[in-house]
Scaffold this active site. Structure first.
Site, PDB file in Angstrom:
ATOM      1  N   HIS A 107      11.393  -0.817  11.330  1.00  0.00           N
ATOM      2  CA  HIS A 107      10.081  -0.347  10.520  1.00  0.00           C
ATOM      3  C   HIS A 107       9.132  -1.149  10.743  1.00  0.00           C
ATOM      4  O   HIS A 107       9.274  -2.657  10.701  1.00  0.00           O
ATOM      5  CB  HIS A 107      10.493  -0.128   9.126  1.00  0.00           C
ATOM      6  CG  HIS A 107      11.008  -1.100   8.277  1.00  0.00           C
ATOM      7  ND1 HIS A 107      12.548  -1.325   8.366  1.00  0.00           N
ATOM      8  CD2 HIS A 107      10.411  -2.123   7.619  1.00  0.00           C
ATOM      9  CE1 HIS A 107      12.589  -2.430   7.757  1.00  0.00           C
ATOM     10  NE2 HIS A 107      11.478  -2.848   7.222  1.00  0.00           N
ATOM     11  N   HIS A 109       5.908  -3.069   8.826  1.00  0.00           N
ATOM     12  CA  HIS A 109       5.045  -3.111   7.388  1.00  0.00           C
ATOM     13  C   HIS A 109       3.517  -3.328   7.964  1.00  0.00           C
ATOM     14  O   HIS A 109       3.171  -4.157   8.602  1.00  0.00           O
ATOM     15  CB  HIS A 109       5.395  -4.391   6.526  1.00  0.00           C
ATOM     16  CG  HIS A 109       6.607  -4.531   6.157  1.00  0.00           C
ATOM     17  ND1 HIS A 109       7.036  -4.435   4.922  1.00  0.00           N
ATOM     18  CD2 HIS A 109       7.821  -4.764   7.105  1.00  0.00           C
ATOM     19  CE1 HIS A 109       8.482  -4.561   5.073  1.00  0.00           C
ATOM     20  NE2 HIS A 109       9.120  -4.707   6.082  1.00  0.00           N
TER      21      HIS A 109
HETATM   22  P1  5GP Z   1      12.613  -5.235   5.165  1.00  0.00           P
HETATM   23  O1  5GP Z   1      13.115  -6.339   4.407  1.00  0.00           O
HETATM   24  O2  5GP Z   1      13.899  -4.470   5.982  1.00  0.00           O
HETATM   25  O3  5GP Z   1      11.573  -5.562   6.243  1.00  0.00           O
HETATM   26  O4  5GP Z   1      11.819  -4.124   4.609  1.00  0.00           O
HETATM   27  C1  5GP Z   1      12.315  -3.047   3.615  1.00  0.00           C
HETATM   28  C2  5GP Z   1      11.150  -2.751   2.677  1.00  0.00           C
HETATM   29  O5  5GP Z   1      11.455  -1.371   2.159  1.00  0.00           O
HETATM   30  C3  5GP Z   1      10.857  -3.792   1.467  1.00  0.00           C
HETATM   31  O6  5GP Z   1       9.269  -4.058   1.567  1.00  0.00           O
HETATM   32  C4  5GP Z   1      11.135  -2.794   0.184  1.00  0.00           C
HETATM   33  O7  5GP Z   1      10.253  -3.226  -0.692  1.00  0.00           O
HETATM   34  C5  5GP Z   1      11.338  -1.623   0.756  1.00  0.00           C
HETATM   35  N1  5GP Z   1      11.881  -0.462   0.182  1.00  0.00           N
HETATM   36  C6  5GP Z   1      13.211  -0.755  -0.290  1.00  0.00           C
HETATM   37  N2  5GP Z   1      13.660   0.458  -0.806  1.00  0.00           N
HETATM   38  C7  5GP Z   1      12.724   1.290  -0.921  1.00  0.00           C
HETATM   39  C8  5GP Z   1      12.822   2.609  -1.381  1.00  0.00           C
HETATM   40  O8  5GP Z   1      13.690   3.314  -1.808  1.00  0.00           O
HETATM   41  N3  5GP Z   1      11.656   3.133  -0.989  1.00  0.00           N
HETATM   42  C9  5GP Z   1      10.732   2.848  -0.431  1.00  0.00           C
HETATM   43  N4  5GP Z   1       9.335   3.447  -0.368  1.00  0.00           N
HETATM   44  N5  5GP Z   1      10.575   1.289   0.008  1.00  0.00           N
HETATM   45  C10 5GP Z   1      11.816   0.749  -0.206  1.00  0.00           C
END
Ligand code: 5GP
Length: 145
Positions: A107, A109
């Site tokens: 993903h 951001h």
């Molecule tokens: P990563 O750390 O993998 O780059 O980002 C994962 C993102 O997913 C984080 O920014 C976190 O806040 C978000 N996130 C985690 N759990 C959930 C969820 O249940 N729903 C949503 N909408 N975002 C989530």
């Protein structure tokens, strides 16, 4: 966990894509979903995922699917900027646990930035309430070209 590992079909974004857990959607088509990060690092933090790919990281995704995903990220970022008028924004993308990734479905951001508002830390932001996220998502969706 290593950087190269099998895709877990029960990761949280896969479950959001299957409608098993709720999310606040900004927009979607057959290929991508843009939705509000529930732990926003700044106001208007949006995530963009592919609906068709099971890539965990940038290393795994097919180039044509990546092209759609980054185009969707650009479209969403334009709407975020039109709706919220930030002074800047960050596109973030983490790969592997040691690279800061916490959800293993690739993903991007989109994090709006204002000079006088410090960004909350990745993985350290409080949960936003759904009503606030829905209002932001509505403003961003209304600004989509
Ligand atoms: P990563 O750390 O993998 O780059 O980002 C994962 C993102 O997913 C984080 O920014 C976190 O806040 C978000 N996130 C985690 N759990 C959930 C969820 O249940 N729903 C949503 N909408 N975002 C989530």
């Amino acid at each position: 966990m290593t950087l190269i590992a099998p895709y877990d079909p029960d990761n949280i974004f896969a479950r959001i894509l299957r409608g098993e857990i709720p999310s606040v959607k900004v927009w979607e088509d057959d290929h991508v979903l843009a939705f509000m990060d529930v732990f926003p690092q700044s106001e208007g933090h949006v995530l963009v995922v592919s609906k068709t790919s099971t890539a965990r990281t940038l290393l795994d995704i097919e180039p044509d699917v990546l092209a759609r995903l980054i185009a969707a990220t650009q479209r969403t970022a334009r709407a975020v900027c039109k709706a919220l008028d930030p002074e800047g924004f960050q596109i973030m993308q983490f790969n592997g646990e040691a690279g800061g990734q916490t959800v293993f479905h690739l993903h991007f951001h989109i994090i709006p930035r204002w000079a006088d508002r410090p960004m909350k830390g990745h993985g350290h932001a409080p949960m936003a309430d759904a009503e606030t996220l829905r209002a932001l998502a509505g403003r961003i969706a209304a600004a989509l070209d």
